[in-house]
Design an enzyme around this catalytic site. Structure first.
Site, mmCIF file in Angstrom:
data_model
loop_
_atom_site.group_PDB
_atom_site.id
_atom_site.type_symbol
_atom_site.label_atom_id
_atom_site.label_comp_id
_atom_site.label_asym_id
_atom_site.label_seq_id
_atom_site.Cartn_x
_atom_site.Cartn_y
_atom_site.Cartn_z
ATOM 1 N N ARG A 59 1.147 -1.211 -0.149
ATOM 2 C CA ARG A 59 0.324 0.193 -0.002
ATOM 3 C C ARG A 59 0.610 0.712 -0.260
ATOM 4 O O ARG A 59 0.181 2.152 1.033
ATOM 5 C CB ARG A 59 -1.065 -0.192 1.542
ATOM 6 C CG ARG A 59 -1.927 -1.481 1.209
ATOM 7 C CD ARG A 59 -2.831 -1.794 -0.047
ATOM 8 N NE ARG A 59 -3.577 -1.908 0.256
ATOM 9 C CZ ARG A 59 -3.269 -3.639 -1.012
ATOM 10 N NH1 ARG A 59 -2.530 -2.673 -2.387
ATOM 11 N NH2 ARG A 59 -3.565 -4.567 -0.920
ATOM 12 N N SER B 60 -11.288 -1.100 2.167
ATOM 13 C CA SER B 60 -10.757 -1.942 2.965
ATOM 14 C C SER B 60 -10.218 -1.349 3.593
ATOM 15 O O SER B 60 -9.476 -0.221 3.503
ATOM 16 C CB SER B 60 -9.849 -2.619 2.911
ATOM 17 O OG SER B 60 -9.510 -3.738 3.610
ATOM 18 N N GLU C 41 -5.995 2.078 6.331
ATOM 19 C CA GLU C 41 -5.408 1.847 4.637
ATOM 20 C C GLU C 41 -5.643 2.927 4.300
ATOM 21 O O GLU C 41 -4.858 4.129 3.139
ATOM 22 C CB GLU C 41 -5.854 0.491 4.336
ATOM 23 C CG GLU C 41 -6.120 0.856 3.025
ATOM 24 C CD GLU C 41 -6.021 -0.995 2.474
ATOM 25 O OE1 GLU C 41 -6.637 -1.163 1.498
ATOM 26 O OE2 GLU C 41 -5.802 -2.081 3.052
#
Length: 306
Positions: A174, A224, A294
């Site tokens: 990420r 998410s 995230e």
């Protein structure tokens, strides 16, 4: 708010809005107003907007499809650019695809399938833009963007267009180098393999059905919320902490998938952030694991009333 009306003189073809609620554009349906909201359609227009911001010494924020994003209720000061009008996708003869930053990643997978190109099926249900996918090194079902990207064109803070190769993008979990270098992704090139269209479509359909069966796609969310902690799964930790269904205001830990927070009743961004904080605190207290977000969280805190 400062008077930024002169920005309209840059190019009459650029759609520019003032004090525009960003809740109209985020997937959570939350977020305060942008002082200036601009929708460039080309690299040249993006450069002109950045040049204006540099001259006026105002901050610049860039948004793609706003699918993995929370904008605080105080909104965003300065100039915000949404790049979804920069959405051209070009399929080349050498098994590569070049896509503008504002193109939907899902549309890139459809273009690949239509030309019998395989390798990017994992992204068939990721709702973000190409620029956002590069920025976050988006991934799903065992695949990540860095598996298929060979390079990207970016706009640096000094208004210079640069081409970054794979190594320069410095992908990680990420992560991409454009995050710390404050660069704007303009386009990206994907390298794929020759495949069979029917098999590619079958794989994409399977993954989309899997996503629909496990994720709360029927409700507004920011995707998410937490990164995968080493040795654990965020959703399982949240579930095991008894937090599914936990709700503050209109934001709720999804009953369908504990890794998602959904807008069930006119939630605010503050509701989302309060739920995130409670989940982090509870999971750490029970399991000693810190859940790192995230989702990208940007913007100003709301002004508190006296």
């Amino acid at each position: 708010m400062n008077d930024y009306k002169s920005i309209a003189n840059i190019d009459p073809n650029i759609e520019i809005l003032f004090n525009e609620p960003l809740s109209k554009y985020t997937h959570t349906l939350t977020g305060g107003p942008a002082d200036i909201l601009a929708f460039p359609q080309s690299v040249k227009q993006t450069q002109a907007l950045l040049d204006y911001a540099n001259q006026q010494e105002i901050p610049v924020t860039v948004i793609g499809n706003a699918s993995n994003l929370i904008v605080r209720d105080g909104g965003i000061h300065g100039l915000t650019m949404i790049l979804t009008k920069m959405n051209k996708i070009t399929v080349h003869d050498n098994h590569t695809i070049t896509a503008d930053a504002g193109a939907a990643l899902i549309d890139v997978t459809k273009a690949a399938q239509a030309h019998s190109l395989t390798g990017i099926e994992f992204a068939a249900g990721i709702p973000g833009s190409v620029g956002g996918a590069i920025f976050m090194n988006a991934g799903a079902y065992g695949g990540d963007i860095d598996d298929v990207v060979t390079g990207a064109e970016v706009l640096s803070p000094n208004d210079q267009v640069d081409h970054l190769n794979f190594k320069q993008l410095d992908f990680g979990y990420r992560h991409c180098s454009v995050q710390e270098n404050h660069q704007i992704v303009l386009s990206a090139t994907f390298s794929l393999n020759s495949g069979i269209a029917e098999k590619i479509q079958k794989r994409m359909t399977h993954l989309n059905n899997l996503r629909a069966s496990k994720q709360p796609l029927e409700l507004p969310s920011c995707g998410s919320v937490f990164k995968r902690p080493k040795g654990h799964f965020a959703g399982k930790l949240i579930h095991d902490a008894g937090l599914q269904g936990f709700q503050i205001g209109g934001a709720q830990v999804s009953l369908k998938h504990a890794g998602f927070i959904v807008n069930v009743d006119h939630a605010t961004a503050t509701d989302y952030l309060n739920v995130i904080a409670h989940v982090q605190k509870t999971v750490f207290a029970k399991f000693g694991v810190h859940l790192e977000t995230e989702v990208r969280i940007i913007g100003e805190e709301p002004v508190k009333s006296l």
